[in-house]
Scaffold this motif. Structure first.
Motif, PDB file in Angstrom:
ATOM      1  N   ALA A 399      14.077 -24.356 -49.959  1.00 12.42           N
ATOM      2  CA  ALA A 399      12.950 -24.906 -50.474  1.00 12.42           C
ATOM      3  C   ALA A 399      12.081 -25.877 -49.083  1.00 12.42           C
ATOM      4  O   ALA A 399      11.074 -25.610 -48.929  1.00 12.42           O
ATOM      5  N   THR A 400      12.900 -26.390 -48.424  1.00 13.63           N
ATOM      6  CA  THR A 400      12.667 -27.396 -47.172  1.00 13.63           C
ATOM      7  C   THR A 400      12.180 -26.438 -46.257  1.00 13.63           C
ATOM      8  O   THR A 400      11.160 -26.588 -45.386  1.00 13.63           O
ATOM      9  N   GLY A 401      13.015 -25.414 -45.864  1.00 12.90           N
ATOM     10  CA  GLY A 401      12.652 -24.238 -44.763  1.00 12.90           C
ATOM     11  C   GLY A 401      11.352 -23.639 -45.159  1.00 12.90           C
ATOM     12  O   GLY A 401      10.686 -23.548 -44.146  1.00 12.90           O
ATOM     13  N   LEU A 402      11.294 -23.215 -46.420  1.00 14.86           N
ATOM     14  CA  LEU A 402       9.881 -22.663 -46.685  1.00 14.86           C
ATOM     15  C   LEU A 402       8.556 -23.448 -46.605  1.00 14.86           C
ATOM     16  O   LEU A 402       7.552 -23.420 -45.789  1.00 14.86           O
ATOM     17  N   PHE A 403       8.873 -24.767 -47.024  1.00 15.00           N
ATOM     18  CA  PHE A 403       7.731 -25.703 -46.895  1.00 15.00           C
ATOM     19  C   PHE A 403       7.506 -25.851 -45.353  1.00 15.00           C
ATOM     20  O   PHE A 403       6.383 -26.104 -45.029  1.00 15.00           O
ATOM     21  N   GLY A 404       8.496 -26.095 -44.629  1.00 14.56           N
ATOM     22  CA  GLY A 404       8.522 -26.640 -43.359  1.00 14.56           C
ATOM     23  C   GLY A 404       7.776 -25.788 -42.220  1.00 14.56           C
ATOM     24  O   GLY A 404       6.747 -25.701 -41.563  1.00 14.56           O
ATOM     25  N   VAL A 405       7.831 -24.312 -42.638  1.00 10.71           N
ATOM     26  CA  VAL A 405       7.302 -23.010 -42.054  1.00 10.71           C
ATOM     27  C   VAL A 405       5.711 -22.976 -42.365  1.00 10.71           C
ATOM     28  O   VAL A 405       4.893 -22.868 -41.622  1.00 10.71           O
ATOM     29  N   ARG A 406       5.559 -23.471 -43.839  1.00 10.12           N
ATOM     30  CA  ARG A 406       4.363 -23.076 -44.310  1.00 10.12           C
ATOM     31  C   ARG A 406       3.232 -24.304 -43.873  1.00 10.12           C
ATOM     32  O   ARG A 406       2.218 -24.201 -43.360  1.00 10.12           O
TER      33      ARG A 406
END
Length: 428
Positions: A399-406
């Motif tokens: 979840a943190t990785g996807l949030f950071g990328v987006r």
């Protein structure tokens, strides 16, 4: 003068410097962490599951109470990179020390209700939280200035001073309270030593005229508070299963679980040097995305190796420690996997602090709240608690990785925000 750490992209020489920096910090952190985990062996054998459970839970509580102190290291390192006046940073360290001391007083009553611990042992544990502000702040000075050789020595020295008194106390026959008192005394001595060492470094800077300008606005407790929110999510994510273990399991089972949690902490803390060394580059808007991707790759590889080793070594637990801990022997790989995932999450959240983007911790916070709800309403066994902790860690990373990328463009395709872009290129 030390070569700046927030440097433009690496040449072969700079890459060699990075390797040397990583080496110094790795040696220091490995020694400190190995000593910390060496404490667990005599403590688990001598104190027994019940006493060891109380000892472990209170150490976890102390870590949570010290969240502002731990966040302080990241804030100080970031501000050193950006050229903030060193005297302002020392004043900030003093303010955080007092704030953590007040928080610790409130924490004593809270822990007695949550974990059913004794007053004396709880006070003994939480009294060591405030001195960590001095230790963390001093380490932040060295980290931000790129003095990684000295930082490695400080990390090792602090590890010795905090761990060896506990080992001595346990072998001398102390109970959980006595062991915690010894650890707090060692932490206080370590704080004095770090203040003396780093004070000498900043005094030398003052004489040379470096690091004592007034070009940036004063850093304040609000900066530490923002970083503390991110650090709080990280520390609670590492500790929440252990903190709640005595609420959902018997004290005997919680003590058994505490030994398994040692593997989680080991897998989480052992690669700490990666985050320490890469942090100044995470604060540099021209290098942050690339540095984050490389750090995640390194941590993933270390985590896979740690999980494999834990799985192989698990059957040795009843032989090396005690047959009382046999129920977790086959689960050590699962505990280590959770710690490895949390190490990856940590470097993502460090990137959020370095770039002054505290909302990067929101996905992990949501996952953490869900984990707490599941633990207090569903979990009844050691296996269930370990599984919930590992799955929650995996969800938080994704979840943190996807949030950071987006949102933040961690792929490097989006420009950094204005706050991060204001950080000047270091030049000395």
């Amino acid at each position: 003068m030390v070569e700046p750490v927030a440097a433009p992209p690496a040449s072969a020489g700079r890459m060699g410097g990075l390797v040397r920096s990583l080496g110094w910090v790795t040696v220091g952190t490995l020694l400190a962490n190995l000593l910390a985990y060496a404490v667990q062996v005599p403590a688990s054998r001598v104190l027994g599951p019940d006493g060891f459970g109380e000892f472990s839970v209170l150490n976890a509580a102390m870590l949570i109470a010290s969240v502002p102190a731990l966040a302080l290291q990241s804030v100080v390192a970031r501000e050193v990179v950006r050229g903030t006046d060193r005297r302002r940073l020392w004043r900030l360290i003093g303010m955080v020390f007092l704030a953590v001391a007040g928080l610790s007083v409130l924490g004593v009553a809270a822990m007695r209700e949550i974990a059913h611990t004794g007053t004396a042992s709880t006070v003994a544990a939480l009294a060591s939280a405030a001195p960590l502000a001095v230790i963390a702040g001093g380490q932040g000075f060295l980290q931000g200035a790129g003095r990684f050789g000295l930082l490695g020595g400080v990390l090792a020295g602090v590890g010795v001073l905090r761990s060896m008194p506990v080992v001595a106390a346990v072998y001398a026959g102390a109970d959980a309270t006595g062991a915690l008192v010894a650890g707090t005394a060692g932490t206080m001595v370590a704080a004095v030593v770090v203040a003396a060492v780093v004070g000498g470094v900043t005094a030398a800077e003052q004489r040379s005229g470096a690091g004592f300008g007034h070009g940036r606005p004063a850093v304040s407790l609000l900066d530490v508070l923002a970083a503390s929110g991110v650090q709080f999510v990280m520390i609670v994510a590492v500790s929440v299963d252990l903190l709640l273990s005595r609420s959902v399991l018997s004290h005997e089972e919680a003590g058994v679980y505490a030994l398994g949690a040692v593997a989680t902490k080991a897998a989480f803390w052992l690669p700490q040097a990666v985050g320490v060394v890469v942090y100044p580059r995470l604060a540099d808007p021209t290098a942050s995305s690339n540095a984050l991707r490389k750090a995640i790759g390194v941590l993933a590889a270390i985590g896979a190796a740690t999980t494999l080793v834990a799985g192989i070594a698990g059957p040795l637990v009843p032989i090396v420690i005690s047959n009382d801990y046999r129920p977790v022997a086959g689960l050590m790989w699962l505990f280590a996997l959770a710690g490895a995932l949390l190490a990856v999450l940590q470097v993502m959240l460090l990137a959020a602090i370095a770039q002054n983007r505290a909302r990067g911790a929101l996905p992990a916070l949501v996952i953490l709240i869900g984990e707490v709800i599941i633990i207090v309403t569903v979990v009844n066994t050691v296996v269930e608690l370990a599984a919930v902790a590992a799955v929650s860690a995996a969800c938080a990373v994704v979840a943190t990785g996807l949030f950071g990328v987006r949102i933040f463009g961690w792929t490097g395709q989006r420009a950094p925000d204005r706050t991060a872009a204001e950080a000047p290129q270091a030049s000395r």
